[in-house]
Design a protein around this motif. Structure first.
Motif, PDB file in Angstrom:
ATOM      1  N   ASP A 120       7.497  -7.010  -5.274  1.00 17.00           N
ATOM      2  CA  ASP A 120       6.100  -6.575  -5.381  1.00 17.00           C
ATOM      3  C   ASP A 120       5.159  -7.770  -5.440  1.00 17.00           C
ATOM      4  O   ASP A 120       4.080  -7.747  -4.833  1.00 17.00           O
ATOM      5  N   GLN A 121       5.569  -8.804  -6.160  1.00 16.76           N
ATOM      6  CA  GLN A 121       4.732  -9.994  -6.263  1.00 16.76           C
ATOM      7  C   GLN A 121       4.614 -10.683  -4.906  1.00 16.76           C
ATOM      8  O   GLN A 121       3.530 -11.128  -4.519  1.00 16.76           O
ATOM      9  N   TYR A 138       2.306  -8.730  -2.722  1.00 13.39           N
ATOM     10  CA  TYR A 138       0.930  -8.948  -3.165  1.00 13.39           C
ATOM     11  C   TYR A 138       0.361 -10.216  -2.534  1.00 13.39           C
ATOM     12  O   TYR A 138      -0.748 -10.217  -1.992  1.00 13.39           O
TER      13      TYR A 138
END
Length: 281
Positions: free
Chosen positions: A142-143, A146
């Motif tokens: 997810d990071q 992002y």
């Protein structure tokens, strides 16, 4: 001058693939249901979008809207990022205002031959590094996504700024045959001990004129162009062979492995050994 509210629209990453030294496209023509962006790191290919044609090479960004035939043919084995994305209003979806802005973006892209002039090449390279991550733990995915979306938005922003300002890409500038000859000379002699002073003399111009005209034509200095070609070859040898760094350096035109390592790490932000380890399947 046509204007549009670039802040209304925002790209969202759908998928990404990095193709390294691709010698042929699977399809010579394709049509996408979403927006696509090709960011070229090496080699070159011809493209045709709508009524526009051009050549994409290192440092270029090609943007194709959905629903338009994309014709392409590799000239020199191409390394590029293929990024698919949706384009939505920050308020969600594409309302009437967002559709009007998207229409204006399409018109401006067509006027630029779908290749916005990239004046921030170092910034582009920095953003593209976010798309080169390898397999990660689930907690980190997810990071990574992002930061990839953040990078995509930055690339989209300076492309919009370019077309909004009416920047002209190199396909729309008068060609400089002498600098095309210079590029060909560098490509043919990149892995030998070559000198820009000798090249300037061969072309019948001063070294200062060579640097100015080459930069105006190719978007980078001739020395940077040479380094890029050599590094592309070094990257290929690191991944595809068992040669040690000293052997790779000599095969790519560098004096020794130490110098190659220094240049590689400075320009790629990763050491040769780490690049070899992370890019081998």
């Amino acid at each position: 001058m046509m204007t549009f509210r670039s802040s209304v629209l925002s790209p969202t990453l759908l998928h990404h693939v990095f193709w390294n030294h691709k010698e042929k496209f699977q399809y010579s023509v394709d049509t996408y249901e979403h927006w696509v962006l090709f960011a070229v790191e090496g080699g070159s290919f011809r493209y045709g979008i709508g009524n526009s044609e051009g050549i994409a090479q290192m440092g270029d960004v090609i943007i194709c809207p959905p629903g338009i035939d994309f014709h392409r043919e590799v000239i020199h084995a191409a390394s590029f990022h293929f990024i698919g994305f949706s384009l939505d209003s920050l308020s969600g979806g594409l309302g009437n205002e967002g559709q009007e802005d998207e229409h204006n973006v399409r018109l401006r892209l067509a006027a630029s031959a779908y290749k916005p002039a990239v004046t921030h090449k170092e910034r582009l390279a920095d953003n593209l590094r976010y798309f080169k991550g390898q397999d990660e733990a689930a907690a980190q995915i997810d990071q990574r996504i992002y930061w990839q979306n953040h990078a995509l938005n930055d690339i989209w922003l300076f492309c919009l700024q370019s077309i909004a300002a009416g920047s002209v890409n190199e396909d729309m500038q008068p060609a400089d045959p002498l600098m095309e000859q210079a590029q060909l000379y560098i490509r043919h002699n990149a892995f030998e001990d070559m000198s820009m002073l000798v090249l300037a003399d061969e072309l019948g111009i001063s070294p200062v004129q060579l640097t100015r005209r080459f930069t105006r034509s190719a978007g980078m200095t001739p020395s940077r162009y040479l380094s890029h070609i050599r590094l592309e070859q070094a990257k290929s040898l690191l991944v595809d062979t068992e040669l040690n760094l000293e052997e790779i350096a000599l095969a790519c035109g560098f004096n020794n492995g130490f110098y190659l390592s220094r240049v590689f790490t400075k320009m790629m932000k990763i050491s040769p050994s780490a690049y070899r380890k992370t890019n081998r399947v």
